[in-house]
Design an enzyme around this catalytic site. Structure first.
Site, PDB file in Angstrom:
ATOM      1  CB  SER A 149      -6.508  -4.617   2.509  1.00  0.00           C
ATOM      2  OG  SER A 149      -7.742  -4.540   1.863  1.00  0.00           O
ATOM      3  CE1 TYR A 164      -6.528   0.747   3.850  1.00  0.00           C
ATOM      4  CE2 TYR A 164      -7.624  -0.597   2.193  1.00  0.00           C
ATOM      5  CZ  TYR A 164      -7.155  -0.437   3.489  1.00  0.00           C
ATOM      6  OH  TYR A 164      -7.311  -1.459   4.408  1.00  0.00           O
ATOM      7  CE  LYS A 168      -3.814  -1.568   4.488  1.00  0.00           C
ATOM      8  NZ  LYS A 168      -3.172  -1.758   5.797  1.00  0.00           N
TER       9      LYS A 168
HETATM   10  N1  LIG Z   1     -11.965  -3.210   8.627  1.00  0.00           N
HETATM   11  C1  LIG Z   1     -11.790  -3.869   7.494  1.00  0.00           C
HETATM   12  O1  LIG Z   1     -12.761  -4.343   6.852  1.00  0.00           O
HETATM   13  C2  LIG Z   1     -10.408  -4.062   6.934  1.00  0.00           C
HETATM   14  C3  LIG Z   1     -10.289  -4.761   5.720  1.00  0.00           C
HETATM   15  C4  LIG Z   1      -9.028  -4.981   5.198  1.00  0.00           C
HETATM   16  C5  LIG Z   1      -7.919  -4.539   5.876  1.00  0.00           C
HETATM   17  N2  LIG Z   1      -8.042  -3.857   7.060  1.00  0.00           N
HETATM   18  C6  LIG Z   1      -6.819  -3.424   7.742  1.00  0.00           C
HETATM   19  O2  LIG Z   1      -6.846  -3.844   9.097  1.00  0.00           O
HETATM   20  C7  LIG Z   1      -6.125  -2.910   9.904  1.00  0.00           C
HETATM   21  C8  LIG Z   1      -6.995  -2.441  11.054  1.00  0.00           C
HETATM   22  O3  LIG Z   1      -8.163  -1.860  10.500  1.00  0.00           O
HETATM   23  P1  LIG Z   1      -9.425  -1.463  11.380  1.00  0.00           P
HETATM   24  O4  LIG Z   1     -10.605  -1.813  10.555  1.00  0.00           O
HETATM   25  O5  LIG Z   1      -9.291  -1.957  12.763  1.00  0.00           O
HETATM   26  O6  LIG Z   1      -9.263   0.141  11.342  1.00  0.00           O
HETATM   27  P2  LIG Z   1      -9.786   1.251  12.343  1.00  0.00           P
HETATM   28  O7  LIG Z   1     -10.996   0.801  13.049  1.00  0.00           O
HETATM   29  O8  LIG Z   1      -9.864   2.506  11.534  1.00  0.00           O
HETATM   30  O9  LIG Z   1      -8.587   1.373  13.384  1.00  0.00           O
HETATM   31  C9  LIG Z   1      -7.345   1.834  12.933  1.00  0.00           C
HETATM   32  C10 LIG Z   1      -6.370   1.844  14.083  1.00  0.00           C
HETATM   33  O10 LIG Z   1      -5.130   2.360  13.580  1.00  0.00           O
HETATM   34  C11 LIG Z   1      -4.756   3.467  14.387  1.00  0.00           C
HETATM   35  N3  LIG Z   1      -3.945   4.430  13.660  1.00  0.00           N
HETATM   36  C12 LIG Z   1      -4.270   5.141  12.553  1.00  0.00           C
HETATM   37  N4  LIG Z   1      -3.244   5.967  12.232  1.00  0.00           N
HETATM   38  C13 LIG Z   1      -2.278   5.753  13.148  1.00  0.00           C
HETATM   39  C14 LIG Z   1      -0.996   6.297  13.367  1.00  0.00           C
HETATM   40  N5  LIG Z   1      -0.487   7.262  12.578  1.00  0.00           N
HETATM   41  N6  LIG Z   1      -0.239   5.829  14.397  1.00  0.00           N
HETATM   42  C15 LIG Z   1      -0.736   4.886  15.209  1.00  0.00           C
HETATM   43  N7  LIG Z   1      -1.956   4.350  15.092  1.00  0.00           N
HETATM   44  C16 LIG Z   1      -2.718   4.788  14.060  1.00  0.00           C
HETATM   45  C17 LIG Z   1      -6.058   4.065  14.887  1.00  0.00           C
HETATM   46  O11 LIG Z   1      -5.798   4.879  16.007  1.00  0.00           O
HETATM   47  P3  LIG Z   1      -6.697   6.216  16.345  1.00  0.00           P
HETATM   48  O12 LIG Z   1      -7.804   5.759  17.237  1.00  0.00           O
HETATM   49  O13 LIG Z   1      -5.710   7.115  17.027  1.00  0.00           O
HETATM   50  O14 LIG Z   1      -7.187   6.779  15.043  1.00  0.00           O
HETATM   51  C18 LIG Z   1      -6.807   2.776  15.206  1.00  0.00           C
HETATM   52  O15 LIG Z   1      -6.376   2.255  16.429  1.00  0.00           O
HETATM   53  C19 LIG Z   1      -5.671  -1.798   8.961  1.00  0.00           C
HETATM   54  O16 LIG Z   1      -4.362  -2.053   8.525  1.00  0.00           O
HETATM   55  C20 LIG Z   1      -6.633  -1.924   7.796  1.00  0.00           C
HETATM   56  O17 LIG Z   1      -6.097  -1.385   6.606  1.00  0.00           O
HETATM   57  C21 LIG Z   1      -9.279  -3.613   7.602  1.00  0.00           C
END
Ligand SMILES: NC(=O)c1ccc[n+]([C@@H]2O[C@H](COP(=O)([O-])OP(=O)(O)OC[C@H]3O[C@@H](n4cnc5c(N)ncnc54)[C@H](OP(=O)(O)O)[C@@H]3O)[C@@H](O)[C@H]2O)c1
Length: 243
Positions: A149, A164, A168
């Site tokens: 991120s 966080y 990262k």
């Molecule tokens: N969304 C953004 O704007 C954004 C920006 C920058 C970076 N990111 C990065 O992109 C990635 C995906 O983000 P997202 O926005 O899709 O997040 P999200 O909607 O919160 O989804 C997170 C996913 O990770 C899973 N997860 C969390 N803890 C886990 C564990 N202990 N073991 C296995 N799975 C686990 C969750 O499963 P459950 O359903 O079981 O909770 C879910 O499938 C992350 O690395 C995040 O830091 C996102």
């Protein structure tokens, strides 16, 4: 029809929703064999149905990345069932700083928040890399994508989301170290980090401008990058960004 011998096997962690779901869906749509890491067998059942609705065959596997000690055994069992993993996307992460998001202060942060964030966002990817990259090196091919991120960029690092941000930044460091070790092996193993931008997911919130599919694009590019592609870089929109 593609066989086990000519089709790469990818594992995407945290793939039951959000960006991970979009990455797994697109990799499968491109003909790859894809395993979707999910936290429980109940989530595996729901994910199977969700992928089916997208018209792709993705196989959910139970993999809780917060259980770093259990990861070698779990991944060993997964490899016995499905074959060696060629492509690893470390996507799973949590963002539990707060309340207050950008207003959340390091000075108010509890050890519990820091520890839980560290276990999922750093120890998990570290364990999956250590479990899978030696095999990739031995087989001469591998791709690892660490979903980072801009919150982890030391350039311009400021207040907000302390646990966080630290996690990262650490994931970025892990990327460079692992990439250097992979390069030293001489094998075609590429390990890179990427930022998806601000994406409409449970983590990103409803106001985010990007769809999960858009947020998945750079990770998909890095997961499928050719032998002359980058190693040890940090990318957004397929372009290098500052660490
Ligand atoms: N969304 C953004 O704007 C954004 C920006 C920058 C970076 N990111 C990065 O992109 C990635 C995906 O983000 P997202 O926005 O899709 O997040 P999200 O909607 O919160 O989804 C997170 C996913 O990770 C899973 N997860 C969390 N803890 C886990 C564990 N202990 N073991 C296995 N799975 C686990 C969750 O499963 P459950 O359903 O079981 O909770 C879910 O499938 C992350 O690395 C995040 O830091 C996102």
């Amino acid at each position: 029809m593609a066989t086990r011998d000519d089709t790469k096997l990818a594992l995407v962690t945290g793939a039951n929703r959000g960006i991970g779901f979009a990455i797994a869906t697109e990799l499968a749509a491109r003909g790859m064999r894809v395993l979707a890491g999910v936290r429980s067998s109940e989530k595996a059942e729901k994910a199977t149905e969700a992928f089916r609705k997208e018209g792709v065959a993705v196989t959910p596997v139970v993999l809780d990345v917060a259980d770093a000690r259990g990861i070698p055994e779990t991944l060993g069992a997964i490899a016995r069932d499905h074959g060696p993993i060629d492509i690893l996307v470390n996507n799973a992460a949590i963002l539990i700083d707060g309340p207050g998001g950008f207003a959340a202060r390091l000075l108010d942060m509890t050890d519990d928040v820091f520890q839980r964030t560290w276990e999922t966002n750093v120890l998990g990817p570290s364990a999956t890399i250590r479990a899978l990259v030696p095999g990739m090196i031995a087989r001469g091919f591998g791709r690892v994508v660490n979903m980072s991120s801009r919150a982890g960029q030391l350039t311009g690092m400021g207040a907000g989301f302390p646990a966080y941000r630290v996690s990262k930044a650490a994931l970025n460091a892990l990327t460079r170290i692992a990439a250097a070790e992979a390069a030293a092996s001489g094998a075609d193993v590429k390990i890179n980090a990427c930022s998806p931008g601000w994406v409409r997911t449970d983590m990103g919130g409803a106001e985010a401008p990007r769809s999960p599919a858009k947020g998945a694009e750079t990770a998909i590019w890095l997961a499928t990058v050719a032998s002359d592609g980058p190693n040890g870089g940090f990318f957004e929109d397929k372009k290098a960004i500052a660490w």
